[in-house]
Design a protein around this motif. Structure first.
Motif, PDB file in Angstrom:
ATOM      1  N   LEU A   1       0.800  -1.225   0.000  1.00 33.80           N
ATOM      2  CA  LEU A   1       0.000   0.000   0.000  1.00 33.80           C
ATOM      3  C   LEU A   1       0.832   1.273   0.000  1.00 33.80           C
ATOM      4  N   HIS A   2       2.094   1.214   0.504  1.00 33.15           N
ATOM      5  CA  HIS A   2       2.880   2.443   0.541  1.00 33.15           C
ATOM      6  C   HIS A   2       3.930   2.546  -0.565  1.00 33.15           C
ATOM      7  N   LYS A   3       3.806   1.752  -1.604  1.00 33.29           N
ATOM      8  CA  LYS A   3       4.664   1.973  -2.768  1.00 33.29           C
ATOM      9  C   LYS A   3       4.370   3.313  -3.454  1.00 33.29           C
ATOM     10  N   PRO A   4       3.135   3.803  -3.468  1.00 34.85           N
ATOM     11  CA  PRO A   4       2.917   5.137  -4.031  1.00 34.85           C
ATOM     12  C   PRO A   4       3.665   6.234  -3.264  1.00 34.85           C
ATOM     13  N   TRP A   5       3.880   6.030  -1.972  1.00 33.38           N
ATOM     14  CA  TRP A   5       4.621   6.990  -1.145  1.00 33.38           C
ATOM     15  C   TRP A   5       6.127   6.813  -1.316  1.00 33.38           C
ATOM     16  N   VAL A   6       6.572   5.568  -1.269  1.00 32.99           N
ATOM     17  CA  VAL A   6       8.015   5.277  -1.331  1.00 32.99           C
ATOM     18  C   VAL A   6       8.577   5.507  -2.728  1.00 32.99           C
ATOM     19  N   PHE A   7       7.858   5.046  -3.756  1.00 38.65           N
ATOM     20  CA  PHE A   7       8.369   5.123  -5.129  1.00 38.65           C
ATOM     21  C   PHE A   7       7.745   6.297  -5.886  1.00 38.65           C
ATOM     22  N   GLN A   8       7.907   7.478  -5.349  1.00 42.98           N
ATOM     23  CA  GLN A   8       7.421   8.669  -6.036  1.00 42.98           C
ATOM     24  C   GLN A   8       8.260   8.902  -7.297  1.00 42.98           C
ATOM     25  N   TRP A   9       7.606   9.363  -8.350  1.00 41.25           N
ATOM     26  CA  TRP A   9       8.286   9.600  -9.617  1.00 41.25           C
ATOM     27  C   TRP A   9       9.080  10.906  -9.567  1.00 41.25           C
ATOM     28  N   ASN A  10      10.330  10.836 -10.002  1.00 47.45           N
ATOM     29  CA  ASN A  10      11.181  12.022 -10.090  1.00 47.45           C
ATOM     30  C   ASN A  10      10.999  12.700 -11.441  1.00 47.45           C
ATOM     31  N   ALA A  11      11.524  13.909 -11.560  1.00 44.54           N
ATOM     32  CA  ALA A  11      11.369  14.679 -12.798  1.00 44.54           C
ATOM     33  C   ALA A  11      12.070  14.025 -13.976  1.00 44.54           C
ATOM     34  N   ASP A  12      13.089  13.191 -13.716  1.00 43.42           N
ATOM     35  CA  ASP A  12      13.831  12.558 -14.808  1.00 43.42           C
ATOM     36  C   ASP A  12      13.184  11.273 -15.299  1.00 43.42           C
ATOM     37  N   GLY A  13      12.007  10.930 -14.760  1.00 45.08           N
ATOM     38  CA  GLY A  13      11.312   9.731 -15.202  1.00 45.08           C
ATOM     39  C   GLY A  13      11.636   8.483 -14.417  1.00 45.08           C
ATOM     40  N   GLU A  14      12.525   8.580 -13.449  1.00 49.72           N
ATOM     41  CA  GLU A  14      12.862   7.447 -12.594  1.00 49.72           C
ATOM     42  C   GLU A  14      12.168   7.618 -11.245  1.00 49.72           C
ATOM     43  N   SER A  15      11.921   6.522 -10.558  1.00 48.90           N
ATOM     44  CA  SER A  15      11.275   6.601  -9.259  1.00 48.90           C
ATOM     45  C   SER A  15      12.306   6.765  -8.148  1.00 48.90           C
ATOM     46  N   ARG A  16      11.840   7.245  -7.026  1.00 49.05           N
ATOM     47  CA  ARG A  16      12.693   7.461  -5.852  1.00 49.05           C
ATOM     48  C   ARG A  16      13.373   6.169  -5.425  1.00 49.05           C
ATOM     49  N   THR A  17      14.604   6.275  -4.944  1.00 46.18           N
ATOM     50  CA  THR A  17      15.344   5.108  -4.458  1.00 46.18           C
ATOM     51  C   THR A  17      14.867   4.735  -3.064  1.00 46.18           C
ATOM     52  N   GLU A  18      14.535   3.484  -2.889  1.00 49.27           N
ATOM     53  CA  GLU A  18      14.013   3.006  -1.610  1.00 49.27           C
ATOM     54  C   GLU A  18      15.122   2.800  -0.596  1.00 49.27           C
ATOM     55  N   ARG A  19      14.837   3.134   0.661  1.00 48.01           N
ATOM     56  CA  ARG A  19      15.736   2.854   1.777  1.00 48.01           C
ATOM     57  C   ARG A  19      15.362   1.523   2.431  1.00 48.01           C
TER      58      ARG A  19
END
Length: 376
Positions: free
Chosen positions: A194-212
């Motif tokens: 359920l929290h992948k939308p929060w963790v993997f937010q899309w960056n401006a370069d088209g890649e998603s945020r890096t997960e910790r």
């Protein structure tokens, strides 16, 4: 489950359970290209939400997810799951200011549940705990180098996993007359990411945020469990949800699940024993252990096929991008290729592209790509 739920065996005798289970899998989900090809420039200008909304497979998977949620019998649980799916907001962060965040990070570190993640990097960014950074339907299903890493990937991943979980439920019922709690099976699988939308937010370069990392796994997992706790989801669903990344078959395996529930409880500010997540000594899951969590774990294995499929399709996609779309080698690591990749993957899915590649060869895979984005 609460007293509102019907007795499982009586419900089966009425024949309604089998019919409702069949309804979950009734919607066809056929991977297919977009209705009409877009140009590379149009692709570069699209948002993740627009890509997901243009996708037939993503839209069908989202509908199947909503239909699965509607099949939950317990009205309170059904309402909770629907609310989360429609707005997977990080409400668990409400009231967590700088001092609270520091205290939580310190407690997690003292218990060995967070390592090599600074206090500043602990918890993904969130502008508003009442609203998700993005809809469920536009989120990727994983980090950018892994499975379902495209807008809508979370939908196709969750849709497939829910179908697998229900097939397991039906199998145990039909072969062993083993009556798992059907509501728990559905809800735990629908909520497990359920929290992948929060963790993997899309960056401006088209890649998603890096997960910790958190509690020895990707942070989305214990954060999602914490969210369910914060929203008051029943303990048996939360425990099954926590088992998505492992099962309590051995002491070592169970210790991992206990760690995720402990970390989630610290973040949510609850006593895991009092909530019903752990046994009285806090060392195991509630006894005797229920087996819905095993089904959640087994159902969450779409990645086993999709990770290698991505690894084998991606080099062909890169080659085609340079040759047919005039994307430079340097831009293979930048927005032009990432947007191109995101759109192609979202419209056809990684699995469908690999099926085409494996069954019909590279020329047909290239033709499929050309049908999605018009060559330069």
């Amino acid at each position: 489950m609460s007293s509102e739920a019907l007795n499982r065996r009586d419900f089966l005798k009425l024949g309604a359970l089998a019919g409702a289970a069949a309804a979950i899998t009734a919607l066809p989900v056929r991977a297919q290209a977009a209705p009409s090809a877009v140009t590379l420039d149009e692709c570069l200008a699209m948002t993740p939400e627009a890509m997901a909304d243009a996708s037939g497979p993503v839209s069908a998977s989202w509908e199947s997810i909503l239909q699965a949620a509607a099949a939950i019998r317990n009205p309170a649980l059904r309402a909770q799951v629907r609310e989360i799916l429609n707005n997977p907001a990080p409400t668990v962060t409400k009231g967590i200011g700088a001092s609270e965040k520091q205290a939580i990070h310190k407690e997690l570190a003292a218990k060995g549940l967070i390592k090599d993640v600074s206090e500043a990097d602990f918890l993904p960014p969130s502008a508003d705990p009442a609203n998700a950074p993005q809809p469920f339907r536009s989120a990727p299903g994983s980090g950018y180098s892994s499975h379902h890493a495209y807008p809508g990937g979370l939908c196709t991943h969750t849709g497939l996993n829910t179908r697998v979980s229900m097939a397991l439920y039906d199998g145990y019922r039909e072969v062993y007359d083993y009556m798992l709690d059907r509501d728990v099976v559905i809800a735990a699988q629908l909520l497990h990411d359920l929290h992948k939308p929060w963790v993997f937010q899309w960056n401006a370069d088209g890649e998603s945020r890096t997960e910790r990392s958190l509690a020895g796994t990707g942070e989305h997992h214990p954060l999602g469990v914490a969210e369910s706790i914060h929203r008051g989801v029943p303990a048996e669903v939360v425990v099954a949800q926590a088992c998505a990344h492992n099962h309590p078959r051995t002491e070592q395996d169970e210790a991992q699940v206990v760690g995720w529930l402990t970390a989630a409880s610290i973040i949510a500010g609850v006593d895991p024993v009092a909530y019903g997540l752990l046994a009285a000594d806090g060392r195991t899951l509630p006894l005797p252990r229920r087996q819905e969590g095993f089904v959640t774990h087994l159902g969450d294995h779409d990645w086993v096929l999709t990770v290698p499929a991505n690894q084998w399709v991606l080099p062909v996609l890169e080659k085609v991008a340079v040759r047919d779309y005039k994307i430079s080698q340097a831009d293979l690591k930048a927005k032009p290729f990432k947007q191109f990749r995101n759109y192609v993957y979202s419209q056809a899915t990684i699995m469908s592209l690999y099926e085409t590649y494996a069954a019909q060869g590279e020329p047909e895979l290239v033709r499929t790509i050309h049908a999605i984005v018009t060559p330069a």
